[in-house]
Design an enzyme around this catalytic site. Sequence first.
Site, PDB file in Angstrom:
ATOM      1  N   ASP A  29      33.764  31.468  33.990  1.00 29.83           N
ATOM      2  CA  ASP A  29      34.248  30.666  35.113  1.00 29.83           C
ATOM      3  C   ASP A  29      33.572  29.293  35.073  1.00 29.83           C
ATOM      4  OD1 ASP A  29      35.597  31.488  38.135  1.00 29.83           O
ATOM      5  OD2 ASP A  29      34.438  29.625  37.961  1.00 29.83           O
ATOM      6  N   GLY A  91      41.455  33.358  49.327  1.00 35.16           N
ATOM      7  CA  GLY A  91      40.636  32.527  48.454  1.00 35.16           C
ATOM      8  C   GLY A  91      41.206  32.297  47.070  1.00 35.16           C
ATOM      9  N   GLN A  92      42.434  32.759  46.816  1.00 38.69           N
ATOM     10  CA  GLN A  92      43.015  32.499  45.493  1.00 38.69           C
ATOM     11  C   GLN A  92      43.353  31.016  45.378  1.00 38.69           C
ATOM     12  OE1 GLN A  92      46.574  34.747  44.496  1.00 38.69           O
ATOM     13  NE2 GLN A  92      46.472  34.136  42.332  1.00 38.69           N
ATOM     14  N   HIS A  98      43.909  36.947  37.972  1.00 37.50           N
ATOM     15  CA  HIS A  98      42.620  36.993  37.271  1.00 37.50           C
ATOM     16  C   HIS A  98      41.674  37.929  37.993  1.00 37.50           C
ATOM     17  CE1 HIS A  98      42.756  33.539  40.031  1.00 37.50           C
ATOM     18  NE2 HIS A  98      41.472  33.760  40.282  1.00 37.50           N
TER      19      HIS A  98
HETATM   20  P1  DGP Z   1      40.257  32.120  42.617  1.00 35.56           P
HETATM   21  O1  DGP Z   1      39.631  31.254  43.675  1.00 35.56           O
HETATM   22  O2  DGP Z   1      40.073  33.608  42.864  1.00 35.56           O
HETATM   23  O3  DGP Z   1      41.700  31.727  42.360  1.00 35.56           O
HETATM   24  O4  DGP Z   1      39.440  31.812  41.295  1.00 35.56           O
HETATM   25  C1  DGP Z   1      39.748  30.768  40.443  1.00 35.56           C
HETATM   26  C2  DGP Z   1      38.537  30.528  39.585  1.00 35.56           C
HETATM   27  O5  DGP Z   1      38.947  29.733  38.479  1.00 35.56           O
HETATM   28  C3  DGP Z   1      37.418  29.766  40.267  1.00 35.56           C
HETATM   29  O6  DGP Z   1      36.269  30.614  40.381  1.00 35.56           O
HETATM   30  C4  DGP Z   1      37.132  28.584  39.366  1.00 35.56           C
HETATM   31  C5  DGP Z   1      37.860  28.929  38.098  1.00 35.56           C
HETATM   32  N1  DGP Z   1      38.431  27.794  37.398  1.00 35.56           N
HETATM   33  C6  DGP Z   1      39.233  26.824  37.933  1.00 35.56           C
HETATM   34  N2  DGP Z   1      39.587  25.946  36.984  1.00 35.56           N
HETATM   35  C7  DGP Z   1      39.006  26.374  35.827  1.00 35.56           C
HETATM   36  C8  DGP Z   1      39.022  25.881  34.489  1.00 35.56           C
HETATM   37  O7  DGP Z   1      39.625  24.867  34.157  1.00 35.56           O
HETATM   38  N3  DGP Z   1      38.294  26.567  33.569  1.00 35.56           N
HETATM   39  C9  DGP Z   1      37.599  27.717  33.904  1.00 35.56           C
HETATM   40  N4  DGP Z   1      36.909  28.312  32.918  1.00 35.56           N
HETATM   41  N5  DGP Z   1      37.570  28.205  35.148  1.00 35.56           N
HETATM   42  C10 DGP Z   1      38.268  27.544  36.099  1.00 35.56           C
END
Ligand code: DGP
Length: 112
Positions: A29, A91-92, A98
């Site tokens: 993340d 919170g999505q 994912h």
């Molecule tokens: P959620 O809030 O459950 O939809 O989680 C989305 C997650 O995605 C958040 O913890 C941050 C992560 N995230 C957002 N953009 C990127 C990205 O460009 N690369 C990576 N590795 N993670 C990302």
Amino acid sequence: MGCLFCNIVSKKIPSAIVLENDHALAFRDINPVAPTHVLVVPKKHMTGIHDATPEDGEVLGAVLLAARQVAHDLGLEAGYRLVVNNGAEAGQSVFHLHVHVIAGRPLAWPPG
Ligand code: DGP
């Protein structure tokens, strides 16, 4: 542009990959909330778990088993949490299904 995680799956956007198989990709993340924070996504685009159908059972099983494999490979046997946020109110923020794999600090219950 399109879907952010589809672009990560296709490697148009780089990520720190920790596991890949036919159905799933796991990567770190970008904004970790714990010492270990990995996202496991299906390679097939699905908006969220609420949009999954019985036909997605094999893919969903593969995603959960990939999360388990990540936990094994990263030595998280002491404890880890799998989180699936569905919908903005939960919170999505990225609308490609994912599973968060979170570990490395005490995790409070109930979650916020
Ligand atoms: P959620 O809030 O459950 O939809 O989680 C989305 C997650 O995605 C958040 O913890 C941050 C992560 N995230 C957002 N953009 C990127 C990205 O460009 N690369 C990576 N590795 N993670 C990302």
